[in-house]
Write an enzyme that holds these catalytic residues in place. Sequence first.
Site, PDB file in Angstrom:
ATOM      1  N   CYS A 358     -27.113 -85.782 -23.401  1.00  0.00           N
ATOM      2  CA  CYS A 358     -28.861 -85.955 -22.915  1.00  0.00           C
ATOM      3  C   CYS A 358     -29.384 -85.028 -23.932  1.00  0.00           C
ATOM      4  O   CYS A 358     -29.724 -83.958 -23.528  1.00  0.00           O
ATOM      5  CB  CYS A 358     -28.891 -85.609 -21.650  1.00  0.00           C
ATOM      6  SG  CYS A 358     -27.850 -86.688 -20.512  1.00  0.00           S
ATOM      7  N   TYR A 388     -13.893 -80.025 -39.468  1.00  0.00           N
ATOM      8  CA  TYR A 388     -14.842 -79.869 -38.625  1.00  0.00           C
ATOM      9  C   TYR A 388     -15.295 -81.023 -37.762  1.00  0.00           C
ATOM     10  O   TYR A 388     -16.565 -81.014 -37.131  1.00  0.00           O
ATOM     11  CB  TYR A 388     -16.156 -79.279 -39.162  1.00  0.00           C
ATOM     12  CG  TYR A 388     -15.920 -77.934 -40.268  1.00  0.00           C
ATOM     13  CD1 TYR A 388     -15.550 -76.861 -39.887  1.00  0.00           C
ATOM     14  CD2 TYR A 388     -15.580 -78.313 -41.621  1.00  0.00           C
ATOM     15  CE1 TYR A 388     -15.055 -75.734 -40.385  1.00  0.00           C
ATOM     16  CE2 TYR A 388     -15.024 -77.379 -42.394  1.00  0.00           C
ATOM     17  CZ  TYR A 388     -14.682 -76.241 -41.863  1.00  0.00           C
ATOM     18  OH  TYR A 388     -14.224 -75.006 -43.018  1.00  0.00           O
TER      19      TYR A 388
HETATM   20  C1  LIG Z   1     -14.044 -67.481 -44.804  1.00  0.00           C
HETATM   21  C2  LIG Z   1     -13.809 -68.802 -44.809  1.00  0.00           C
HETATM   22  N1  LIG Z   1     -12.880 -69.323 -45.485  1.00  0.00           N
HETATM   23  C3  LIG Z   1     -12.537 -70.677 -45.454  1.00  0.00           C
HETATM   24  C4  LIG Z   1     -13.441 -71.519 -44.860  1.00  0.00           C
HETATM   25  C5  LIG Z   1     -13.171 -72.952 -45.206  1.00  0.00           C
HETATM   26  O1  LIG Z   1     -14.142 -73.652 -45.884  1.00  0.00           O
HETATM   27  P1  LIG Z   1     -13.895 -75.159 -46.407  1.00  0.00           P
HETATM   28  O2  LIG Z   1     -13.525 -75.931 -45.144  1.00  0.00           O
HETATM   29  O3  LIG Z   1     -15.399 -75.462 -46.679  1.00  0.00           O
HETATM   30  O4  LIG Z   1     -13.089 -75.265 -47.490  1.00  0.00           O
HETATM   31  C6  LIG Z   1     -14.597 -71.036 -44.347  1.00  0.00           C
HETATM   32  C7  LIG Z   1     -15.489 -72.060 -43.676  1.00  0.00           C
HETATM   33  O5  LIG Z   1     -16.660 -71.924 -43.501  1.00  0.00           O
HETATM   34  C8  LIG Z   1     -14.907 -69.640 -44.117  1.00  0.00           C
HETATM   35  O6  LIG Z   1     -15.945 -69.170 -43.596  1.00  0.00           O
END
Ligand SMILES: Cc1ncc(COP(=O)(O)O)c(C=O)c1O
Length: 418
Positions: A358, A388
């Site tokens: 919602c 993610y």
């Molecule tokens: C400190 C740090 N290392 C590595 C990553 C991994 O980044 P990505 O998934 O863009 O390679 C992140 C993600 O934001 C992060 O904050």
Amino acid sequence: MLLTMQGRPHIELERGRLAIGGIPAMALVERYGTPLYVTDVDRVVERYAEAKKALSSRHENVNVAFAYKANSTPGVVRALAREGAGATVVSEEGVRLARACGVRPRDVVIDGPSKSDEDLAAAVKAGVGMINAESVEEVLVIESVCASLGVRGRRVGFRVNFDIRAETHAGLATGGRSHKFGVAREEVVRFCEEYVPRLERVTIVGLHSHAGSQISDPGVFRTEAERLVELSEELRTSGVRIDEFNVGGGLGVSYDGGGGPPIGEYADATAGTFSRKGRGDARVVSELGRWIVADSTVLLTRVNYVKEAGGTSWALVDAGMNTFLRPALYGARHRVVAAHAADRTESDRAYDIGGPVCETTDTFGSGFRLGVQLARGDVVAVLDAGAYGSSMSSTYNMRPLPRTVFVAGGRARVSPAC
Ligand SMILES: Cc1ncc(COP(=O)(O)O)c(C=O)c1O
């Protein structure tokens, strides 16, 4: 006949039908239900191997420390650990998971701007290869955590904030001066001059930079690597000997079906720069997350209802922002395809796709043409949902967490525990 998707060798698609890892989407849905993340583990391993090879061909000592935040499904991180990947974690539970999956302590890195004492104690006890501090105060807290545990010789690095503004979504940029991440370069220098001689239980041996995520310009990584080397030279006057450079993660992928930035250019900008700058002796850590896992996974979701609203055709599905947050959080646009449509007659009808939550922002976007008309019971697939996706899912609106199944060698199974 299903055709292999360009750039996605593990996915086959035809109008109204999709298979992943050789298994039809509908067979998976009938067995496991929806919403369902389906991950081709061989694809994850293949991407890791590509990254490792590209980096290792430019520098001798490389740790590809996969960022667990991108996908912390035990089966994924265990498969990567088996291939020799390190781990980048941000919490006590992350340390535990990496160790349970067999990652060697020296290959584990812990980051995070606000680690709890429990997070730090877990890292100290496990003897992880690097604790990256994000404030000067944190270094002193790590000292005191070590003292309370009676431990010495822990390896600490600084995540440095070089005020690098990478071109990416504002919510994915972390390198600006006023962001909460890292320590300003001049503060690192000042701290090392003043405090390094007084540190008894930790040694400053690492420098780290992560300017954001979903970055496609290799120039950003080159700038970071160059600045890290420069800073390490300046810190020598304080008696600091940096033996590990960490370039963070952040390499972007293409969500529209294109190739995305080449891994070779990233490897050259990072590992290659350290070699060229005379730091072939140091260890280079890459914390890639998204690049390794994004395209390994599809999210299968069933159509509950199709309805018209003010000229818009809505397909309302059973996955929502609680299942897959990126569209609501970042306005991310993922490709959506018909994974199983009862009526496969060609149609160019466009749909907005919404979830059950919602919130008005609970949509996957608008104007999706799936080549067929959707109806209740059909299944659609959100592509490139491996990064993610499941790791950001929640029980918001009191909905159950989605399951992940793995496909490998033509068989499917639920993610094993670590
Ligand atoms: C400190 C740090 N290392 C590595 C990553 C991994 O980044 P990505 O998934 O863009 O390679 C992140 C993600 O934001 C992060 O904050």
